[in-house]
Write a protein that holds these residues in place. Structure first.
Motif, mmCIF file in Angstrom:
data_model
loop_
_atom_site.group_PDB
_atom_site.id
_atom_site.type_symbol
_atom_site.label_atom_id
_atom_site.label_comp_id
_atom_site.label_asym_id
_atom_site.label_seq_id
_atom_site.Cartn_x
_atom_site.Cartn_y
_atom_site.Cartn_z
ATOM 1 N N TYR A 154 0.819 -1.185 0.133
ATOM 2 C CA TYR A 154 0.064 -0.142 -0.039
ATOM 3 C C TYR A 154 0.871 1.187 0.060
ATOM 4 O O TYR A 154 0.718 2.177 -0.689
ATOM 5 C CB TYR A 154 -0.905 0.147 1.239
ATOM 6 N N LEU A 155 1.951 1.190 0.938
ATOM 7 C CA LEU A 155 2.896 2.477 0.988
ATOM 8 C C LEU A 155 3.550 2.668 -0.442
ATOM 9 O O LEU A 155 3.655 3.795 -0.767
ATOM 10 C CB LEU A 155 3.866 2.379 2.057
ATOM 11 N N ARG A 158 1.149 3.985 -2.799
ATOM 12 C CA ARG A 158 0.642 5.364 -2.575
ATOM 13 C C ARG A 158 1.847 6.304 -2.835
ATOM 14 O O ARG A 158 1.638 7.361 -3.452
ATOM 15 C CB ARG A 158 0.535 5.381 -1.149
ATOM 16 N N LYS A 190 4.439 11.781 8.076
ATOM 17 C CA LYS A 190 3.428 11.323 7.072
ATOM 18 C C LYS A 190 3.554 9.748 6.993
ATOM 19 O O LYS A 190 2.183 8.957 6.630
ATOM 20 C CB LYS A 190 3.884 11.737 5.596
ATOM 21 N N TYR A 194 0.292 6.793 7.364
ATOM 22 C CA TYR A 194 -0.067 5.900 6.291
ATOM 23 C C TYR A 194 -0.446 4.658 7.310
ATOM 24 O O TYR A 194 -1.245 3.713 6.898
ATOM 25 C CB TYR A 194 1.284 5.375 5.507
#
Length: 194
Positions: A154-155, A158, A190, A194
């Motif tokens: 996901y990271l 993103r 940040k 996440y």
């Protein structure tokens, strides 16, 4: 009803009279084991995992600074608080003691009330640190590797990482995820979001 076990104190000193005196000061409240030199002290520390170590500096074979450094280098003993008990009172000795990992430095002859007070303080602090380490350990155990792999996927999506950077950071463990923030173009704040 089970009474809690007394904390275990390891005293390392090459003078038997010093060992007997310290043991007499502490035996009412603590279990005390002793070693008359550095190598024996290291062996006992590794096998018995005491809650606190009282350590003399001036000993043959291996001085207290070396013993403390070796305790710090061993993952099994690095968290054990070490209080130096020594006849050396100069500031340079104190600085060196703290630089090798000691939590305190008491000059002999040490008063019973001061020793008991310091031992109690550091045992309470160590107990709190143990609780924190156990909480962290259980937290890591609760993280399922599949969950963390999904998080990294996901990271990386993103952040639109290129394949080369994805490969570079694919094996990063959970404990180091914040350390790669700058390398992957984001801030720690940040990363936490996440």
């Amino acid at each position: 009803m089970n009474t809690p076990a007394k904390p275990l104190i390891l005293c390392i000193d090459d003078y038997p009279d010093n060992l007997k005196l310290i043991e007499r000061f502490l035996v009412d409240s603590y279990n005390v084991i002793t070693a008359d030199n550095g190598p024996k002290g290291l062996e006992l520390a590794a096998s018995e995992k005491p809650d606190l170590i009282l350590l003399d500096i001036m000993m043959p074979e291996m001085d207290g600074y070396e013993v403390c450094s070796m305790l710090q280098d061993n993952i099994e003993t690095a968290y054990i608080p070490v209080i130096f008990l020594t006849a050396l009172g100069e500031e340079q000795g104190k600085a060196k003691a703290f630089s090798v990992g000691a939590v305190d430095y008491l000059v002999k002859p040490v008063r019973k009330d001061l020793l008991v007070k310091k031992v109690s303080e550091y045992l309470q602090t160590n107990s709190r640190w143990k609780e924190i380490r156990e909480d962290v350990k259980s937290w890591y155990e609760r993280i399922q590797s599949a969950d963390f792999i999904k998080f990294k996927e996901y990271l990386f999506e993103r952040l639109k990482l290129d394949p080369e950077r994805k490969i570079k950071f694919a094996n990063i463990p959970p404990s180091r995820i914040y350390s790669i923030s700058a390398d992957i173009g984001t801030s720690e704040g940040k990363m936490a979001q996440y």
